[in-house]
Write an enzyme that holds these catalytic residues in place. Structure first.
Site, mmCIF file in Angstrom:
data_model
loop_
_atom_site.group_PDB
_atom_site.id
_atom_site.type_symbol
_atom_site.label_atom_id
_atom_site.label_comp_id
_atom_site.label_asym_id
_atom_site.label_seq_id
_atom_site.Cartn_x
_atom_site.Cartn_y
_atom_site.Cartn_z
ATOM 1 N N HIS A 66 11.208 14.932 103.003
ATOM 2 C CA HIS A 66 10.839 16.352 103.054
ATOM 3 C C HIS A 66 11.538 17.172 101.963
ATOM 4 O O HIS A 66 11.187 18.340 101.761
ATOM 5 C CB HIS A 66 11.188 16.954 104.413
ATOM 6 C CG HIS A 66 10.399 16.370 105.557
ATOM 7 N ND1 HIS A 66 9.029 16.347 105.575
ATOM 8 C CD2 HIS A 66 10.811 15.779 106.706
ATOM 9 C CE1 HIS A 66 8.615 15.759 106.695
ATOM 10 N NE2 HIS A 66 9.671 15.415 107.394
ATOM 11 N N ASP A 94 9.185 6.899 113.390
ATOM 12 C CA ASP A 94 8.880 7.855 114.446
ATOM 13 C C ASP A 94 7.418 7.824 114.869
ATOM 14 O O ASP A 94 6.968 8.679 115.642
ATOM 15 C CB ASP A 94 9.299 9.272 114.049
ATOM 16 C CG ASP A 94 8.907 9.651 112.632
ATOM 17 O OD1 ASP A 94 8.238 8.852 111.966
ATOM 18 O OD2 ASP A 94 9.268 10.762 112.206
#
Length: 346
Positions: free
Chosen positions: A162, A287
């Site tokens: 990110h 995830d």
């Protein structure tokens, strides 16, 4: 497959974050990586400390102004007040849309907002050292490929995908996948592909390479209309200028089943084959696991083995870069399943 780690990861240990407006213990914790390292040892993997430095590559991925801020941010924060050493700083204002970002404010919290995309990326005393050590590990993993290894795993935290050229976000400060890709380019690879299999779109990686034809970015992720990072990751984002056609987003709705996810993986792999990459970087987020507390896909532990098997069919020199995954106790098992699936099929 050799794994490169940094023991310094644990000194990045903030105590809380803000998740959906509530103050909660950090999902991204040192325990995540300790479970991964323990699983690697338990299953007989070769685990080594990083030996290379990322100093030369970092300024080609991140802006100098941003790097200078990151390296000094904690000292700036604690210099403001003696008791700040026991507090975590969070931004409260951001230079969105018509506001200016070219002038760095003198106020520390405003500077923090200038370099942040959210207030969910907590800092601590060891954040810069841990993030820099992770970047060093990414470069060290590339060095293993340059020495003739077919693959390597960079097992570090905090994650990176990110983080953009001049901003942090989503627990990420330095973009290790982008650093690995740029290091591969600097080592002589003409075309590098990055595939991001994290539940959340790798907005930072996309931004870094969006105008470039030499690095293909492909991402499988939750639909940004409902899932973080929300403001990037749509299917119509295909690159810009010279980079047009070298960005592929494959967003999927929350709750997507395993068969649909693997069909998207096949689409991603076909794109990488068409690109004729010389090397592959995998942003390895775990995830997508059904039991992850902040994500909503349905993969099971055995599915991660099959991910590794499918990626191995690309037959490319490959660097795995650790990203997300917050079902902490299962993270080690799921991670090593990917690596062993890859090794067994390569």
């Amino acid at each position: 497959m050799i794994t490169v780690i940094s023991r310094q990861h644990s000194i990045h240990n903030p105590k809380f974050e803000f998740y959906r407006g509530e103050k909660v213990p950090c999902f991204e914790s040192p325990q995540r990586l300790e479970y991964v390292i323990q699983a690697l040892h338990d299953r007989g993997h070769d685990v080594r400390e990083a030996e290379q430095l990322s100093d030369r590559v970092l300024p080609t991925v991140h802006s100098q102004r941003y790097l200078q801020f990151l390296a000094s941010a904690w000292d700036q924060w604690t210099a403001l007040a003696a008791d700040n050493i026991d507090k975590q700083p969070f931004p409260s204002v951001w230079p969105v849309r018509s506001l200016r970002s070219d002038i760095e404010p003198k106020n520390f919290i405003a500077r923090l907002g200038l370099y942040s995309m959210d207030n969910g990326t907590p800092m601590a005393a060891g954040t810069w050292v841990a993030a820099k050590a992770g970047a060093d590990a990414a470069v060290s993993a590339v060095a293993l490929l340059n020495a003739g290894h077919t693959s390597a795993f960079c097992a570090t935290r905090p994650p990176g995908h990110h983080a953009g050229p001049d901003f942090m976000g989503g627990y990420c400060f330095l973009n290790n996948a982008a650093i690995a890709a740029q290091s591969l380019r600097d080592s002589g690879c003409q075309r590098v592909a990055i595939i991001d299999v994290d539940y959340h779109h790798g907005n930072g990686t996309q931004t870094i390479f969006y105008d470039r034809p030499d690095v293909l970015f492909v991402s499988l992720h939750g639909d940004p209309r409902t899932e973080y990072p929300f403001y990037l990751g749509h299917a119509d984002e295909t690159g810009r200028g010279a980079g047009q056609g070298y960005n592929l987003n494959l967003p999927m709705t929350a709750g997507t089943d395993t068969a649909t996810w693997f069909a998207a993986l096949d689409t991603a792999c076909r794109q990488i084959i068409r690109f004729q990459a010389d090397a592959l970087v995998i942003s390895l987020g775990l995830d997508t696991f059904a039991e992850d507390p902040i994500s909503r896909f349905t993969l099971q532990s055995d599915d991660f083995f099959h991910i590794g098997t499918r990626l191995a069919t690309l037959r490319l020199p490959t660097v795995f870069i650790m990203e997300g995954g917050y079902a902490t106790t299962a993270l080690g098992h799921n991670t090593v399943n990917v690596l062993e699936g890859f090794d067994n099929a390569y």
